[in-house]
Design a protein around this motif. Structure first.
Motif, PDB file in Angstrom:
ATOM      1  N   LYS A   1      54.473  44.072  49.110  1.00  0.00           N
ATOM      2  CA  LYS A   1      53.892  44.340  48.419  1.00  0.00           C
ATOM      3  C   LYS A   1      52.091  44.293  49.232  1.00  0.00           C
ATOM      4  N   PHE A   2      51.756  43.086  48.919  1.00  0.00           N
ATOM      5  CA  PHE A   2      50.270  43.101  49.544  1.00  0.00           C
ATOM      6  C   PHE A   2      49.798  44.145  50.564  1.00  0.00           C
ATOM      7  N   ASN A   3      50.671  44.286  51.777  1.00  0.00           N
ATOM      8  CA  ASN A   3      50.177  45.976  52.675  1.00  0.00           C
ATOM      9  C   ASN A   3      49.981  46.883  52.184  1.00  0.00           C
ATOM     10  N   GLN A   4      51.099  47.108  50.741  1.00  0.00           N
ATOM     11  CA  GLN A   4      51.790  48.681  50.149  1.00  0.00           C
ATOM     12  C   GLN A   4      50.229  49.128  49.551  1.00  0.00           C
ATOM     13  N   ASN A   5      49.374  47.914  48.669  1.00  0.00           N
ATOM     14  CA  ASN A   5      48.586  48.053  47.293  1.00  0.00           C
ATOM     15  C   ASN A   5      47.644  47.496  48.021  1.00  0.00           C
ATOM     16  N   PHE A   6      47.339  46.930  49.586  1.00  0.00           N
ATOM     17  CA  PHE A   6      45.695  47.022  50.161  1.00  0.00           C
ATOM     18  C   PHE A   6      45.406  48.371  50.916  1.00  0.00           C
ATOM     19  N   THR A   7      46.452  49.121  51.244  1.00  0.00           N
ATOM     20  CA  THR A   7      46.768  50.141  51.887  1.00  0.00           C
ATOM     21  C   THR A   7      46.405  51.378  51.092  1.00  0.00           C
ATOM     22  N   PHE A   8      47.238  51.323  50.047  1.00  0.00           N
ATOM     23  CA  PHE A   8      46.510  52.359  48.970  1.00  0.00           C
ATOM     24  C   PHE A   8      44.939  51.991  48.710  1.00  0.00           C
ATOM     25  N   MET A   9      44.933  50.986  47.942  1.00  0.00           N
ATOM     26  CA  MET A   9      42.889  50.671  47.553  1.00  0.00           C
ATOM     27  C   MET A   9      42.291  50.833  48.491  1.00  0.00           C
ATOM     28  N   VAL A  10      42.522  50.368  49.842  1.00  0.00           N
ATOM     29  CA  VAL A  10      41.471  51.050  50.760  1.00  0.00           C
ATOM     30  C   VAL A  10      41.514  53.111  51.026  1.00  0.00           C
ATOM     31  N   SER A  11      42.889  53.059  50.262  1.00  0.00           N
ATOM     32  CA  SER A  11      42.531  54.862  50.951  1.00  0.00           C
ATOM     33  C   SER A  11      41.713  55.613  49.454  1.00  0.00           C
ATOM     34  N   ILE A  12      42.576  54.582  48.274  1.00  0.00           N
ATOM     35  CA  ILE A  12      41.493  55.520  47.274  1.00  0.00           C
ATOM     36  C   ILE A  12      40.245  55.086  47.280  1.00  0.00           C
ATOM     37  N   SER A  13      39.377  54.366  47.194  1.00  0.00           N
ATOM     38  CA  SER A  13      38.483  54.040  47.764  1.00  0.00           C
ATOM     39  C   SER A  13      37.685  54.991  48.976  1.00  0.00           C
ATOM     40  N   ALA A  14      38.690  54.930  50.034  1.00  0.00           N
ATOM     41  CA  ALA A  14      37.342  56.593  50.911  1.00  0.00           C
ATOM     42  C   ALA A  14      37.415  56.888  50.471  1.00  0.00           C
ATOM     43  N   TYR A  15      38.450  58.285  49.733  1.00  0.00           N
ATOM     44  CA  TYR A  15      38.625  58.966  48.718  1.00  0.00           C
ATOM     45  C   TYR A  15      37.607  59.168  48.314  1.00  0.00           C
ATOM     46  N   LEU A  16      37.317  58.192  46.871  1.00  0.00           N
ATOM     47  CA  LEU A  16      36.201  58.478  46.024  1.00  0.00           C
ATOM     48  C   LEU A  16      35.045  58.586  46.809  1.00  0.00           C
ATOM     49  N   LEU A  17      35.201  57.298  47.837  1.00  0.00           N
ATOM     50  CA  LEU A  17      33.529  58.106  48.670  1.00  0.00           C
ATOM     51  C   LEU A  17      33.323  59.018  49.385  1.00  0.00           C
ATOM     52  N   THR A  18      34.316  59.651  50.327  1.00  0.00           N
ATOM     53  CA  THR A  18      34.419  61.024  50.298  1.00  0.00           C
ATOM     54  C   THR A  18      33.851  62.302  49.676  1.00  0.00           C
ATOM     55  N   ILE A  19      34.668  62.272  48.677  1.00  0.00           N
ATOM     56  CA  ILE A  19      34.570  62.915  47.318  1.00  0.00           C
ATOM     57  C   ILE A  19      33.418  62.560  46.501  1.00  0.00           C
ATOM     58  N   SER A  20      32.289  61.497  46.257  1.00  0.00           N
ATOM     59  CA  SER A  20      31.253  61.360  45.905  1.00  0.00           C
ATOM     60  C   SER A  20      30.307  61.856  46.746  1.00  0.00           C
ATOM     61  N   ALA A  21      30.274  61.900  47.902  1.00  0.00           N
ATOM     62  CA  ALA A  21      29.285  62.087  49.376  1.00  0.00           C
ATOM     63  C   ALA A  21      29.052  63.150  49.483  1.00  0.00           C
TER      64      ALA A  21
END
Length: 75
Positions: A19-39
């Motif tokens: 569960k930790f790995n799935q949550n960690f991967t999900f949070m990193v991917s969401i963060s990368a998505y938001l950073l890319t969209i804002s840029a």
């Protein structure tokens, strides 16, 4: 040495499918998505407003020239 292996496993993504790995991967991917969209939105806005900024710069330079007495003859 165990800690180095754990850190490298997290970075490489070799953790067990828990569960930790799935949550960690999900949070990193969401963060990368938001950073890319804002840029991309920022770049789009800057490219669309560049001509307005350039006109403002030219107007400011003209006003400075008029104040300093180096400007064109305005009526």
């Amino acid at each position: 040495m165990e800690k180095v292996h754990n850190i490298s496993s997290i970075l490489i993504g070799e953790l067990r499918n828990n569960k930790f790995n799935q949550n960690f991967t999900f949070m990193v991917s969401i963060s990368a998505y938001l950073l890319t969209i804002s840029a991309l939105v920022t770049i789009f806005i800057l490219l669309n407003k560049q001509h307005i900024i350039q006109k403002c710069k030219e107007l400011t330079w003209d006003i400075e020239d008029i104040i300093n007495g180096n400007g064109k003859a305005y009526n």
